[in-house]
Design a protein around this motif. Structure first.
Motif: not given
Length: 178
Positions: A37-66
């Protein structure tokens, strides 16, 4: 996914990506090496700690419920609702003062239909930070599916590609997780 003169155009270099029945087209070089659910552009690698980087497009299921957005997506018209998870002014060690958002404005807002027919609402905010730096953040919401796409800090050169990925979404096989 169909590609035709009147439909969504898929380039030869693009790839089809499936996340829990949500199909999207990733432009050439985009990757999902952190999580599906973390879609990154070519020049963007993982954030520190292996997290989804802030420059990535995220897909969030049940967004209002969450609690990420209201069920109708009305928050997308609020200049202050850019403050979504992981959207913040970048840290700049050369500034001694705390870096924070000084101003925010909605620079684009609207709606469109996904490839599979669901109405999608979106907004883009321009944020000015302490010291004059700026960044853009964008969120898309599909109320019918309670599904949100967002990018906390857009890579300027990829702005159109973020939007194209969301517009390519086919939810015909998506089943919300309860």
């Amino acid at each position: 996914m169909a590609s035709s003169e009147s439909g969504f155009q898929v380039s030869d270099e693009a790839t089809l990506h499936n996340y829990t029945g949500i199909n999207v087209v990733l432009p050439d070089g985009w990757h999902t090496d952190i999580a599906d659910n973390c879609l990154s552009p070519p020049e963007v690698g993982p954030a520190p700690g292996g997290n989804c980087p802030s420059e990535a497009l995220r897909i969030r299921i049940n967004a209002s419920e969450e609690g990420l957005i209201d069920p109708e997506g009305a928050e997308l018209t609020d200049p202050d609702s850019w403050r979504r998870p992981w959207a913040s002014c970048p840290k700049r060690p050369e500034l001694n003062a705390r870096i924070r958002a000084e101003h925010s404005e909605i620079v684009e807002h609207g709606d469109f239909l996904l490839v599979s027919g669901e109405e999608t609402k979106y907004s883009e905010w321009l944020i000015t930070c302490t010291g004059g730096g700026t960044f853009r953040t964008r969120a898309w919401y599909v109320p019918e599916a309670d599904l949100e796409f967002d990018v906390p800090v857009m890579v300027e050169e990829r702005a159109e590609e973020y939007d194209l990925i969301v517009r390519s979404a086919d939810l015909s096989r998506f089943k919300a997780i309860s």
